[in-house]
Design a protein around this motif. Sequence first.
Motif, PDB file in Angstrom:
ATOM      1  N   LYS A   1     -33.986  24.679  65.290  1.00  0.00           N
ATOM      2  CA  LYS A   1     -33.612  23.669  64.304  1.00  0.00           C
ATOM      3  C   LYS A   1     -32.249  23.109  64.662  1.00  0.00           C
ATOM      4  CE  LYS A   1     -32.704  23.037  59.374  1.00  0.00           C
ATOM      5  NZ  LYS A   1     -32.643  23.694  58.045  1.00  0.00           N
ATOM      6  N   CYS A   2     -32.158  21.787  64.699  1.00  0.00           N
ATOM      7  CA  CYS A   2     -30.891  21.143  65.049  1.00  0.00           C
ATOM      8  C   CYS A   2     -30.553  20.124  63.978  1.00  0.00           C
ATOM      9  CB  CYS A   2     -30.979  20.472  66.421  1.00  0.00           C
ATOM     10  SG  CYS A   2     -29.418  19.713  66.929  1.00  0.00           S
ATOM     11  N   ASP A   3     -29.593  20.456  63.115  1.00  0.00           N
ATOM     12  CA  ASP A   3     -29.159  19.520  62.080  1.00  0.00           C
ATOM     13  C   ASP A   3     -27.803  18.950  62.469  1.00  0.00           C
ATOM     14  OD1 ASP A   3     -27.462  21.642  61.685  1.00  0.00           O
ATOM     15  OD2 ASP A   3     -28.433  22.320  59.828  1.00  0.00           O
ATOM     16  N   ALA A   4     -27.215  18.189  61.563  1.00  0.00           N
ATOM     17  CA  ALA A   4     -25.957  17.519  61.874  1.00  0.00           C
ATOM     18  C   ALA A   4     -24.854  18.523  62.189  1.00  0.00           C
ATOM     19  CB  ALA A   4     -25.549  16.628  60.699  1.00  0.00           C
ATOM     20  N   ALA A   5     -24.811  19.642  61.457  1.00  0.00           N
ATOM     21  CA  ALA A   5     -23.764  20.645  61.673  1.00  0.00           C
ATOM     22  C   ALA A   5     -23.895  21.284  63.058  1.00  0.00           C
ATOM     23  CB  ALA A   5     -23.833  21.710  60.584  1.00  0.00           C
TER      24      ALA A   5
ATOM     25  N   MET B   1     -26.835  11.662  66.838  1.00  0.00           N
ATOM     26  CA  MET B   1     -25.627  10.845  66.805  1.00  0.00           C
ATOM     27  C   MET B   1     -24.350  11.700  66.757  1.00  0.00           C
ATOM     28  SD  MET B   1     -28.311   9.319  66.208  1.00  0.00           S
ATOM     29  CE  MET B   1     -29.472   8.515  65.145  1.00  0.00           C
ATOM     30  N   HIS B   2     -24.472  12.918  66.194  1.00  0.00           N
ATOM     31  CA  HIS B   2     -23.295  13.780  66.035  1.00  0.00           C
ATOM     32  C   HIS B   2     -22.926  14.516  67.323  1.00  0.00           C
ATOM     33  CE1 HIS B   2     -23.264  13.199  61.669  1.00  0.00           C
ATOM     34  NE2 HIS B   2     -24.588  13.260  61.740  1.00  0.00           N
ATOM     35  N   LEU B   3     -23.764  14.386  68.363  1.00  0.00           N
ATOM     36  CA  LEU B   3     -23.416  14.992  69.649  1.00  0.00           C
ATOM     37  C   LEU B   3     -22.323  14.211  70.365  1.00  0.00           C
ATOM     38  CD1 LEU B   3     -26.977  15.836  71.051  1.00  0.00           C
ATOM     39  CD2 LEU B   3     -25.282  17.458  70.203  1.00  0.00           C
ATOM     40  N   GLN B   4     -22.156  12.930  69.979  1.00  0.00           N
ATOM     41  CA  GLN B   4     -21.140  12.055  70.564  1.00  0.00           C
ATOM     42  C   GLN B   4     -21.278  11.976  72.080  1.00  0.00           C
ATOM     43  OE1 GLN B   4     -17.228  13.057  69.104  1.00  0.00           O
ATOM     44  NE2 GLN B   4     -17.970  13.406  67.011  1.00  0.00           N
ATOM     45  N   ALA B   5     -22.535  11.887  72.539  1.00  0.00           N
ATOM     46  CA  ALA B   5     -22.812  11.822  73.977  1.00  0.00           C
ATOM     47  C   ALA B   5     -22.993  10.355  74.374  1.00  0.00           C
ATOM     48  CB  ALA B   5     -24.059  12.630  74.301  1.00  0.00           C
ATOM     49  N   ARG B   6     -21.882   9.672  74.504  1.00  0.00           N
ATOM     50  CA  ARG B   6     -21.925   8.237  74.794  1.00  0.00           C
ATOM     51  C   ARG B   6     -22.570   7.918  76.137  1.00  0.00           C
ATOM     52  NH1 ARG B   6     -21.469   4.472  70.877  1.00  0.00           N
ATOM     53  NH2 ARG B   6     -19.649   4.755  69.557  1.00  0.00           N
ATOM     54  N   GLY B   7     -22.496   8.871  77.075  1.00  0.00           N
ATOM     55  CA  GLY B   7     -23.033   8.603  78.406  1.00  0.00           C
ATOM     56  C   GLY B   7     -24.487   8.983  78.560  1.00  0.00           C
ATOM     57  N   LEU B   8     -25.179   9.226  77.462  1.00  0.00           N
ATOM     58  CA  LEU B   8     -26.573   9.658  77.509  1.00  0.00           C
ATOM     59  C   LEU B   8     -27.439   8.634  78.244  1.00  0.00           C
ATOM     60  CD1 LEU B   8     -28.050  12.164  76.399  1.00  0.00           C
ATOM     61  CD2 LEU B   8     -28.714  10.812  74.423  1.00  0.00           C
ATOM     62  N   ARG B   9     -28.253   9.125  79.195  1.00  0.00           N
ATOM     63  CA  ARG B   9     -29.104   8.245  79.990  1.00  0.00           C
ATOM     64  C   ARG B   9     -30.586   8.347  79.595  1.00  0.00           C
ATOM     65  NH1 ARG B   9     -24.701   6.827  81.120  1.00  0.00           N
ATOM     66  NH2 ARG B   9     -23.750   6.475  83.176  1.00  0.00           N
TER      67      ARG B   9
ATOM     68  N   LYS C   1     -25.911   3.799  69.335  1.00  0.00           N
ATOM     69  CA  LYS C   1     -24.897   4.801  69.680  1.00  0.00           C
ATOM     70  C   LYS C   1     -24.917   5.185  71.155  1.00  0.00           C
ATOM     71  CE  LYS C   1     -23.128   5.905  65.559  1.00  0.00           C
ATOM     72  NZ  LYS C   1     -21.669   5.936  65.252  1.00  0.00           N
ATOM     73  N   HIS C   2     -25.987   4.812  71.861  1.00  0.00           N
ATOM     74  CA  HIS C   2     -26.129   5.233  73.254  1.00  0.00           C
ATOM     75  C   HIS C   2     -26.551   4.024  74.096  1.00  0.00           C
ATOM     76  CE1 HIS C   2     -27.021   8.810  70.686  1.00  0.00           C
ATOM     77  NE2 HIS C   2     -26.132   9.361  71.500  1.00  0.00           N
ATOM     78  N   GLU C   3     -25.615   3.145  74.331  1.00  0.00           N
ATOM     79  CA  GLU C   3     -25.912   1.879  75.007  1.00  0.00           C
ATOM     80  C   GLU C   3     -26.246   2.060  76.485  1.00  0.00           C
ATOM     81  OE1 GLU C   3     -22.540  -0.557  74.297  1.00  0.00           O
ATOM     82  OE2 GLU C   3     -22.903  -0.728  72.136  1.00  0.00           O
ATOM     83  N   ALA C   4     -25.905   3.221  77.055  1.00  0.00           N
ATOM     84  CA  ALA C   4     -26.175   3.445  78.478  1.00  0.00           C
ATOM     85  C   ALA C   4     -27.569   3.996  78.726  1.00  0.00           C
ATOM     86  CB  ALA C   4     -25.135   4.398  79.051  1.00  0.00           C
ATOM     87  N   LEU C   5     -28.407   4.086  77.688  1.00  0.00           N
ATOM     88  CA  LEU C   5     -29.742   4.663  77.852  1.00  0.00           C
ATOM     89  C   LEU C   5     -30.548   3.919  78.916  1.00  0.00           C
ATOM     90  CD1 LEU C   5     -30.888   5.522  74.208  1.00  0.00           C
ATOM     91  CD2 LEU C   5     -30.630   7.120  76.115  1.00  0.00           C
ATOM     92  N   GLU C   6     -31.181   4.690  79.781  1.00  0.00           N
ATOM     93  CA  GLU C   6     -32.063   4.138  80.807  1.00  0.00           C
ATOM     94  C   GLU C   6     -33.516   4.515  80.565  1.00  0.00           C
ATOM     95  OE1 GLU C   6     -30.627   5.528  84.532  1.00  0.00           O
ATOM     96  OE2 GLU C   6     -28.688   4.478  84.386  1.00  0.00           O
ATOM     97  N   SER C   7     -33.738   5.571  79.771  1.00  0.00           N
ATOM     98  CA  SER C   7     -35.111   6.018  79.533  1.00  0.00           C
ATOM     99  C   SER C   7     -35.248   6.499  78.087  1.00  0.00           C
ATOM    100  CB  SER C   7     -35.483   7.151  80.495  1.00  0.00           C
ATOM    101  OG  SER C   7     -36.751   7.690  80.172  1.00  0.00           O
ATOM    102  N   ILE C   8     -36.259   5.984  77.404  1.00  0.00           N
ATOM    103  CA  ILE C   8     -36.601   6.425  76.040  1.00  0.00           C
ATOM    104  C   ILE C   8     -38.078   6.783  76.035  1.00  0.00           C
ATOM    105  CG2 ILE C   8     -36.798   5.796  73.608  1.00  0.00           C
ATOM    106  CD1 ILE C   8     -34.511   3.832  74.013  1.00  0.00           C
ATOM    107  N   GLN C   9     -38.374   7.996  75.601  1.00  0.00           N
ATOM    108  CA  GLN C   9     -39.770   8.446  75.541  1.00  0.00           C
ATOM    109  C   GLN C   9     -39.988   9.167  74.209  1.00  0.00           C
ATOM    110  OE1 GLN C   9     -41.448  10.372  79.034  1.00  0.00           O
ATOM    111  NE2 GLN C   9     -42.496  11.879  77.752  1.00  0.00           N
ATOM    112  N   LEU C  10     -40.926   8.652  73.397  1.00  0.00           N
ATOM    113  CA  LEU C  10     -41.281   9.262  72.122  1.00  0.00           C
ATOM    114  C   LEU C  10     -42.793   9.474  72.091  1.00  0.00           C
ATOM    115  CD1 LEU C  10     -39.089   7.134  69.653  1.00  0.00           C
ATOM    116  CD2 LEU C  10     -38.522   9.314  70.731  1.00  0.00           C
ATOM    117  N   GLY C  11     -43.220  10.703  72.023  1.00  0.00           N
ATOM    118  CA  GLY C  11     -44.648  11.018  72.027  1.00  0.00           C
ATOM    119  C   GLY C  11     -44.858  12.402  72.628  1.00  0.00           C
ATOM    120  N   PRO C  12     -46.099  12.841  72.820  1.00  0.00           N
ATOM    121  CA  PRO C  12     -47.335  12.053  72.752  1.00  0.00           C
ATOM    122  C   PRO C  12     -47.924  11.892  71.356  1.00  0.00           C
ATOM    123  CG  PRO C  12     -47.824  14.287  73.477  1.00  0.00           C
ATOM    124  CD  PRO C  12     -46.342  14.215  73.331  1.00  0.00           C
ATOM    125  N   ASP C  13     -47.372  12.566  70.331  1.00  0.00           N
ATOM    126  CA  ASP C  13     -47.873  12.338  68.984  1.00  0.00           C
ATOM    127  C   ASP C  13     -47.440  10.948  68.512  1.00  0.00           C
ATOM    128  OD1 ASP C  13     -45.503  14.009  69.342  1.00  0.00           O
ATOM    129  OD2 ASP C  13     -45.143  13.532  67.231  1.00  0.00           O
TER     130      ASP C  13
END
Length: 925
Positions: free
Chosen positions: A89-93, A120-128, A149-161
């Motif tokens: 489980k990963c919440d904001a805290a 968003m709370h990880l503050q990982a601005r360089g996330l790819r 929050k992550h403008e440098a993203l090169e890959s987004i994958q949501l699924g397979p559900d």
Amino acid sequence: MSRRVRRKGAQSKDKGKANLHSYSEICHVSSSSEKVEVDWTSLPDDTVVQLFSCLNYRDRASLSSTCRTWRALGSSPCLWNSLDLRAHKCDAATAASLAPRCAKLQKLRFRGAESANAIMHLQARGLREISGDFCREITDATLSVMAAKHEALESIQLGPDFCDRISSDAIKAVALCCPMLKRLRLSGVRDIDADAINALARHCRQLAEIGFVDCVSVDELALGNVVSVRFLSVAGIRNIKWSSASQVWNKLPNLTGLDVSRTDVSPSALSRLLSSSQNLKVLCALNCPLIEEEGNYTACNHKGKLLLTLFNDIFKGVASLFADITNTERTLFSDWRNLKNGDKSLNEIMPWLEWILSHALLRIAETNPQGLDSFWLRQGAALLLRLIQSSQEDVQERAATALANFVVIDDENATVDCGRAEAVMQDGGIRLLLDLARSCREGLQSEAAKAIANLSVNAKVAKAVAEEGGINILADLARSRNRLVAEEAAGGLWNLSVGEEHKGAIAEAGGVKALVDLIFKWPSGGDGVLERAAGALANLAADDKCSMEVALAGGVHALVMLARSCKFEGVQEQAARALANLAAHGDSNSNNAAVGQEAGALEALVQLTCSHHEGVRQEAAGALWNLSFDDRNREAIAAAGGVEALVSLAQTCSNASQGLQERAAGALWGLSVSEANSAFFLLISIAIGREGGVAPLIALARSDAEDVHETAAGALWNLAFNPGNALRIVEEGGVPALVNLCSSSASKMARFMAALALAYMFDGRMDEVALIGSSSEGSSKSVSLDGARRMALKNIETFVRTFSDQQTFYAAAASSAPASLAQVAEAARIQEAGHLRCSGAEIGRFVAMLRNSSSILKACASFALLQFTIPGGRHAMHHACLLQKAGAARVLRAAAASATAPIEAKIFAKIVLRNLEHHHVEASI
């Protein structure tokens, strides 16, 4: 397939596995029998970093807090360039606590909406790269903020559900915020309109891969505007206008790979795409009904373009992409991974090809359409085994999940296809999956354990898993702090524990303790882990030695806790079954008494007999049946309302399963045992009759199932010991039912106990009660006792004579030679009757029958005593002692010498006397 795979080759191809093996060696050295104190803080920095790399993020952070040196090493950027949050489980805290380590984070995997909001709370601005599953609750707002929050993203994958709550608005936000985007894979989005796709085309100029999979609606014309796209997947989309799509997409200048699997693409559209797309190299059309019906696309290569369908050779087709194939086509995936200086274009195609194949095969395995047996056996299973060796973790996981699914043909009854399971085994799949299960990556552990669990339903595969060391691996995984990993490992142990030959190995591997600990670790962790742990313990508890291990590990307390407090019916059923099996070894260990003495155990089982779930009722009744063999348990069950509950259960199970009927009658049989020295037990028997237990037992005696015959006859036999209950049986029409059992049941035991019940009812003790009636109102139903008596005695006589050959009997009577009597005894023996245990009162009742004026009852009594005293019987010595105390020898000699007694009574009496002599000699030795 050989059951042993070339393991060295597989290890040398996977750097991650090599690292894991070095970690295992370190652990092995540290656990040496030599007690050497180790200063862990003196380890070289690179060794510590390597150790940290084998841990999940929570354990890594915990270990880093032990000292300053390790805190610095634990924050090394090389350890935190990728992060997998799915296991916990990963919440904001939690995310905020990890933020100081995530400044250089580039790759992130998460699970569920809560984790998505916490990113968003990880503050990982360089996330790819971001990859998420269980995304049904992720909204447009969450995805939009994630992109912003992550403008440098090169890959987004949501699924397979399916991403049900994501719309075109979020996709437009992604396009505006992530101009560096190169890959976008979304599953199950309801509608992707032209505005969203055109926004991607305008703002994401490097977008090379689009995967809109299983979406409801996609604007196919707008996709033609994304000129940068090289790989496009629209698998599972059913409303594409293919005539328009094929005309637009074949003009895409960079389109290299196209996936139209599981769509209704037409043959004409497919032909247009193959003939007109200039740069297209691969077109995947797996499980496309219109294409398969046409049957014209069995060739792999069409004008230099690779076409993949279910009915052409996929391995041969992929091999055609390579300029030079030196090895077999089946090894081409591993050959490609080992190429030092491969073709750049091929190095882009092959990872995409692995991804779309793993996704397509998973979806096909999940739906399990008819007519694909040949495909799975010919190449489908082999493809999945090649894909689990991929360097892409999500491909490995999806392939392992597909292996877990494609073998299952009936979820409810846990039935697997033997041919498919054995195809995996014969192609080296067991070793590959076990190697995957040993990975330090928990996602792979979970999916590999699930596949091993499902495959192990097949006995041959289960044997192979055990031979390859799988039991130790699963026992280790069951100790995981990751609930999903532990759950799947427990499922594997559950299936393996079905085989008697594996139970001891599971106990030796520490599996029993691991399973019990799971229940204490996650008492409210959901039905999955608890049902699997309880189910495995239930199987193990059926073995006498393992049942002691379960008890020693705290299993009784754990299982009673589940029976008392868990609300999931599957868990209740398995917990009750486990308690039933623990209580089934009354003669060999003390578990029966231990279960009964556990606080709340009997009350919980009585309550479970009232469940709405038939399986729960059945197992709870079975547990009470086994527990009722202990005198203290029997008393406590009655005090907990067990009589009322079990009578109610018997009254409502006339249309239930055979198993429930057998156990309901069996539990009443156990409760109704008559004891000479306890008025309380007699009151239990009377209470069963007064609560209305007679009528449902008579109904069950009319069942078509032999097992139900036996338990119903046994319960009626016990109840008939009481004259009031005997009259109730007559009044409720029980005589014809018992006569039918006595004359026609296929079970000798049912016929025997029906005859004994009839003998109890008409040995004269009921006559006095019949004068006033048995009902609480004092009025008896009108019945003809004389007619019932004649019917009963006639059938008792017929039953006894079926075990007597007149010629043999007269020969035995003439000679009285031991050999002749032994021959008669063996012919008359009912093997299962040796398991019956009678009280002193019951033995006294049969001795009294030997003096009865009815020659039929004399013969029946001597026949019964013969069964109870035959040497080798489980309770023969006990019965011999009771007969001695009752002074039965004199009565038996009188019966054997009687001039008026029937030949059966005389011979059987002689055999009983011989049995008593045998037991007397045996006791004196």
